[in-house]
Design a protein around this motif. Structure first.
Motif, PDB file in Angstrom:
ATOM      1  N   SER A   1       0.853  -1.194   0.000  1.00  0.00           N
ATOM      2  CA  SER A   1       0.000   0.000   0.000  1.00  0.00           C
ATOM      3  C   SER A   1       0.883   1.236   0.000  1.00  0.00           C
ATOM      4  CB  SER A   1      -0.943   0.006   1.209  1.00  0.00           C
ATOM      5  OG  SER A   1      -0.209   0.022   2.417  1.00  0.00           O
ATOM      6  N   VAL A   2       0.441   2.267  -0.732  1.00  0.00           N
ATOM      7  CA  VAL A   2       1.295   3.446  -0.922  1.00  0.00           C
ATOM      8  C   VAL A   2       0.561   4.755  -0.679  1.00  0.00           C
ATOM      9  CG1 VAL A   2       2.879   2.281  -2.508  1.00  0.00           C
ATOM     10  CG2 VAL A   2       0.830   3.414  -3.406  1.00  0.00           C
ATOM     11  N   GLY A   3      -0.608   4.716  -0.068  1.00  0.00           N
ATOM     12  CA  GLY A   3      -1.276   5.958   0.286  1.00  0.00           C
ATOM     13  C   GLY A   3      -2.104   6.603  -0.803  1.00  0.00           C
TER      14      GLY A   3
ATOM     15  N   ARG B   1       3.078   5.130  -7.394  1.00  0.00           N
ATOM     16  CA  ARG B   1       2.776   4.281  -8.545  1.00  0.00           C
ATOM     17  C   ARG B   1       3.950   3.374  -8.913  1.00  0.00           C
ATOM     18  NH1 ARG B   1       2.831   4.414 -14.245  1.00  0.00           N
ATOM     19  NH2 ARG B   1       0.941   3.497 -15.167  1.00  0.00           N
ATOM     20  N   HIS B   2       5.163   3.925  -8.928  1.00  0.00           N
ATOM     21  CA  HIS B   2       6.313   3.131  -9.361  1.00  0.00           C
ATOM     22  C   HIS B   2       6.719   2.090  -8.325  1.00  0.00           C
ATOM     23  CE1 HIS B   2       6.440   6.451 -12.217  1.00  0.00           C
ATOM     24  NE2 HIS B   2       7.185   5.687 -12.978  1.00  0.00           N
ATOM     25  N   LEU B   3       6.456   2.357  -7.043  1.00  0.00           N
ATOM     26  CA  LEU B   3       6.729   1.334  -6.032  1.00  0.00           C
ATOM     27  C   LEU B   3       5.788   0.148  -6.216  1.00  0.00           C
ATOM     28  CD1 LEU B   3       8.172   0.254  -3.574  1.00  0.00           C
ATOM     29  CD2 LEU B   3       6.638   1.603  -2.125  1.00  0.00           C
ATOM     30  N   LEU B   4       4.517   0.419  -6.523  1.00  0.00           N
ATOM     31  CA  LEU B   4       3.585  -0.668  -6.807  1.00  0.00           C
ATOM     32  C   LEU B   4       4.070  -1.505  -7.989  1.00  0.00           C
ATOM     33  CD1 LEU B   4       0.168   1.217  -6.459  1.00  0.00           C
ATOM     34  CD2 LEU B   4       1.096  -0.463  -4.858  1.00  0.00           C
TER      35      LEU B   4
ATOM     36  N   VAL C   1      -1.219  -8.404  -3.038  1.00  0.00           N
ATOM     37  CA  VAL C   1      -2.328  -7.476  -3.177  1.00  0.00           C
ATOM     38  C   VAL C   1      -1.753  -6.069  -3.212  1.00  0.00           C
ATOM     39  CG1 VAL C   1      -4.460  -6.591  -2.179  1.00  0.00           C
ATOM     40  CG2 VAL C   1      -3.902  -9.025  -1.959  1.00  0.00           C
ATOM     41  N   LEU C   2      -1.999  -5.353  -4.327  1.00  0.00           N
ATOM     42  CA  LEU C   2      -1.560  -3.969  -4.473  1.00  0.00           C
ATOM     43  C   LEU C   2      -2.740  -3.052  -4.180  1.00  0.00           C
ATOM     44  CD1 LEU C   2       0.412  -4.162  -7.862  1.00  0.00           C
ATOM     45  CD2 LEU C   2       1.298  -4.549  -5.560  1.00  0.00           C
ATOM     46  N   VAL C   3      -2.617  -2.205  -3.153  1.00  0.00           N
ATOM     47  CA  VAL C   3      -3.665  -1.246  -2.823  1.00  0.00           C
ATOM     48  C   VAL C   3      -3.257   0.090  -3.426  1.00  0.00           C
ATOM     49  CG1 VAL C   3      -5.005  -0.158  -1.002  1.00  0.00           C
ATOM     50  CG2 VAL C   3      -4.153  -2.499  -0.693  1.00  0.00           C
ATOM     51  N   ALA C   4      -3.879   0.422  -4.546  1.00  0.00           N
ATOM     52  CA  ALA C   4      -3.484   1.620  -5.281  1.00  0.00           C
ATOM     53  C   ALA C   4      -4.141   2.875  -4.723  1.00  0.00           C
ATOM     54  CB  ALA C   4      -3.841   1.463  -6.760  1.00  0.00           C
ATOM     55  N   GLY C   5      -5.322   2.739  -4.147  1.00  0.00           N
ATOM     56  CA  GLY C   5      -6.049   3.906  -3.675  1.00  0.00           C
ATOM     57  C   GLY C   5      -6.902   4.485  -4.789  1.00  0.00           C
ATOM     58  N   PRO C   6      -7.851   5.338  -4.450  1.00  0.00           N
ATOM     59  CA  PRO C   6      -8.818   5.834  -5.436  1.00  0.00           C
ATOM     60  C   PRO C   6      -8.259   6.843  -6.429  1.00  0.00           C
ATOM     61  CG  PRO C   6      -9.178   6.876  -3.310  1.00  0.00           C
ATOM     62  CD  PRO C   6      -8.136   5.821  -3.098  1.00  0.00           C
ATOM     63  N   ARG C   7      -7.082   7.447  -6.131  1.00  0.00           N
ATOM     64  CA  ARG C   7      -6.589   8.529  -6.991  1.00  0.00           C
ATOM     65  C   ARG C   7      -5.526   8.079  -7.986  1.00  0.00           C
ATOM     66  NH1 ARG C   7      -5.136  12.910  -2.506  1.00  0.00           N
ATOM     67  NH2 ARG C   7      -4.479  11.016  -1.471  1.00  0.00           N
ATOM     68  N   LEU C   8      -5.078   6.828  -7.887  1.00  0.00           N
ATOM     69  CA  LEU C   8      -4.048   6.352  -8.796  1.00  0.00           C
ATOM     70  C   LEU C   8      -4.673   5.747 -10.037  1.00  0.00           C
ATOM     71  CD1 LEU C   8      -1.196   4.606  -6.758  1.00  0.00           C
ATOM     72  CD2 LEU C   8      -0.977   6.489  -8.353  1.00  0.00           C
TER      73      LEU C   8
ATOM     74  N   ARG D   1      -6.277  -3.473  -6.049  1.00  0.00           N
ATOM     75  CA  ARG D   1      -7.516  -2.960  -5.465  1.00  0.00           C
ATOM     76  C   ARG D   1      -7.432  -1.433  -5.402  1.00  0.00           C
ATOM     77  NH1 ARG D   1      -8.963  -6.908  -0.301  1.00  0.00           N
ATOM     78  NH2 ARG D   1      -8.610  -8.904  -1.364  1.00  0.00           N
ATOM     79  N   PRO D   2      -8.423  -0.735  -5.945  1.00  0.00           N
ATOM     80  CA  PRO D   2      -8.369   0.726  -5.940  1.00  0.00           C
ATOM     81  C   PRO D   2      -8.603   1.337  -4.567  1.00  0.00           C
ATOM     82  CG  PRO D   2     -10.427  -0.031  -6.900  1.00  0.00           C
ATOM     83  CD  PRO D   2      -9.593  -1.247  -6.680  1.00  0.00           C
ATOM     84  N   PHE D   3      -9.385   0.660  -3.739  1.00  0.00           N
ATOM     85  CA  PHE D   3      -9.690   1.203  -2.416  1.00  0.00           C
ATOM     86  C   PHE D   3     -10.002   0.058  -1.469  1.00  0.00           C
ATOM     87  CE2 PHE D   3     -12.943   2.695   0.680  1.00  0.00           C
ATOM     88  CZ  PHE D   3     -12.128   3.556   1.396  1.00  0.00           C
ATOM     89  N   VAL D   4      -9.445   0.117  -0.266  1.00  0.00           N
ATOM     90  CA  VAL D   4      -9.684  -0.912   0.747  1.00  0.00           C
ATOM     91  C   VAL D   4     -10.095  -0.218   2.040  1.00  0.00           C
ATOM     92  CG1 VAL D   4      -8.675  -2.756   2.133  1.00  0.00           C
ATOM     93  CG2 VAL D   4      -8.054  -2.532  -0.274  1.00  0.00           C
ATOM     94  N   PRO D   5     -11.363  -0.310   2.433  1.00  0.00           N
ATOM     95  CA  PRO D   5     -11.769   0.278   3.711  1.00  0.00           C
ATOM     96  C   PRO D   5     -11.131  -0.470   4.878  1.00  0.00           C
ATOM     97  CG  PRO D   5     -13.556  -1.007   2.772  1.00  0.00           C
ATOM     98  CD  PRO D   5     -12.486  -0.970   1.729  1.00  0.00           C
TER      99      PRO D   5
END
Length: 397
Positions: free
Chosen positions: A239-241, A247-250, A270-277, A291-295
């Motif tokens: 996860s990268v916030g 992006r490049h770390l993912l 599992v790569l958690v990209a977040g909603p803004r990536l 996954r774009p978003f993980v609550p």
């Protein structure tokens, strides 16, 4: 209470909400309004707390920092230095609110705008005021004392020191979200005081406030079942916030896993990209999921066999408290991640710090193989930080 919470990283609003709930347990008659910009405002609403309507008028500090971000890089001090107009506009919004509405206490969690303008205009203070921060001291990323960056950091530190010296009555309480030993034992700059000694004189120490109790998630098997992870698989969670800096770390993590996937057939990433990536491309059938978003991401951190993250304080302290093995890559030129946060983790013996530029996909793959399944031997993270912070704030009532 009116609570101004920095939206730069969701760790601020999460700890603020947790402290607020602990405070209301002590004083059930307390009403708390949060003044928080995007995306922190969404967290306030998700928790069912009161979001002040003026929050929609705040200029977007998070977007400003996003604009400074690059490939695994964020020059945090320059981004702060370059946001005078945003800070001025947001302070004016705060000033309008407190002119129209009466509050018995103001709290600012790294509300640098509020703190600066109150010290420059102490007559604007109309209520007791508490300031929270998780680091003390702006630090240049180069030791060249003739560089513009070094001079600006020195000047900013001198300004902050003079503010408290000339106007000791502006802040009724200063809280370091941490312990005394988390403060660097070095000078702020030429002819300036020692950071730790100065903090000891001007701050109270709350320890680190967690927004969850790690003991609740001690039954890892039950948690994995609840989150949909199989008993026989090993999960590497990245996860990268959610900012473009990650992006490049993912991508590097996905490449590293592809190199070792055959050696660990029971593992997936599992790569958690977040909603803004934007979308992260992975090879079909590579056992890498995006996954774009993980609550409630912290629950997944508790369930993972290994986590890979940037060097943000909130995420790394959560992992340390959950005793999940993790690798962390501080962002380039981010003085807080590279110096302040790294010191805390070194004190705990938590996580393994890696350099993004010096770690190839092959080396990262080897590190993943080495750390999967290894026990954690770091020092325990005290779980009373939230209650301690609430107790300190309650003294102002």
């Amino acid at each position: 209470m009116l609570w101004l919470s920095s939206p730069i990283g969701l760790g601020h609003i999460q700890r603020d909400l947790a402290i607020a709930r602990a405070l209301r347990e002590r004083h059930p008659d307390v009403t708390i309004d949060f003044l928080a910009g995007d995306p922190a405002d969404r967290v306030v609403e998700h928790w069912g707390e009161r979001l002040h309507p003026a929050s929609r008028l705040l200029q977007n500090e998070s977007a400003h920092f996003e604009g400074w971000a690059a490939d695994h890089e964020l020059h945090a001090f320059n981004a702060l230095w370059d946001m005078d107009e945003i800070m001025t506009a947001n302070f004016m919004t705060f000033a309008d609110v407190v002119e129209r509405e009466r509050y018995d206490l103001w709290v600012g969690d790294e509300g640098w705008d509020l703190d600066y303008f109150l010290h420059e205009n102490p007559d604007l203070k109309r209520a007791p005021y508490a300031f929270l921060t998780d680091f003390i001291g702006m630090l240049p990323m180069r030791d060249d004392r003739t560089s513009t960056e070094f001079v600006r950091c020195w000047e900013k530190n001198a300004e902050n020191i003079d503010h408290l010296r000339l106007h000791p009555d502006v802040r009724d309480l200063s809280i370091l979200v941490g312990d005394e030993d988390d403060v660097l034992d070095q000078e702020f700059g030429p002819d300036l005081p020692n950071m730790r000694g100065w903090a000891r004189e001007h701050f109270r120490f709350s320890g680190y406030p967690l927004h969850f109790d790690p003991r609740v998630y001690a039954d890892r098997a039950a948690l994995r079942h609840q989150l949909g992870y199989r008993e026989d698989e090993r999960v590497v969670l990245v996860s990268v916030g959610g900012t473009r800096a990650g992006r490049h770390l993912l991508q590097k993590c996905a490449q590293a896993f592809a190199l070792i996937a055959r050696q660990v057939p029971e593992a997936r990433m599992v790569l958690v990209a977040g909603p803004r990536l934007e979308a992260i491309e992975v090879a079909p059938g590579s056992r890498v999921e995006v996954r774009p978003f993980v609550p409630d991401l912290f629950k997944h951190h508790a369930a993972a066999d290994l986590a890979i993250v940037q060097g943000g304080l909130s995420t790394t302290m959560e992992l340390a408290a959950l005793r999940t093995p993790f690798l962390y890559f501080p962002l380039r030129n981010h003085f807080e991640q590279r110096i302040h946060v790294a010191r805390r983790l070194d004190r705990l013996g938590a996580g393994i710090r890696l350099d993004y530029d010096g770690t190839s996909a092959e080396a990262l793959g080897a590190m993943i193989l080495d750390r999967l399944g290894k026990p954690v031997h770091s020092a325990p993270v005290p779980t009373d930080g939230t209650e301690r912070a609430a107790r300190l704030l309650a003294e102002l009532f």
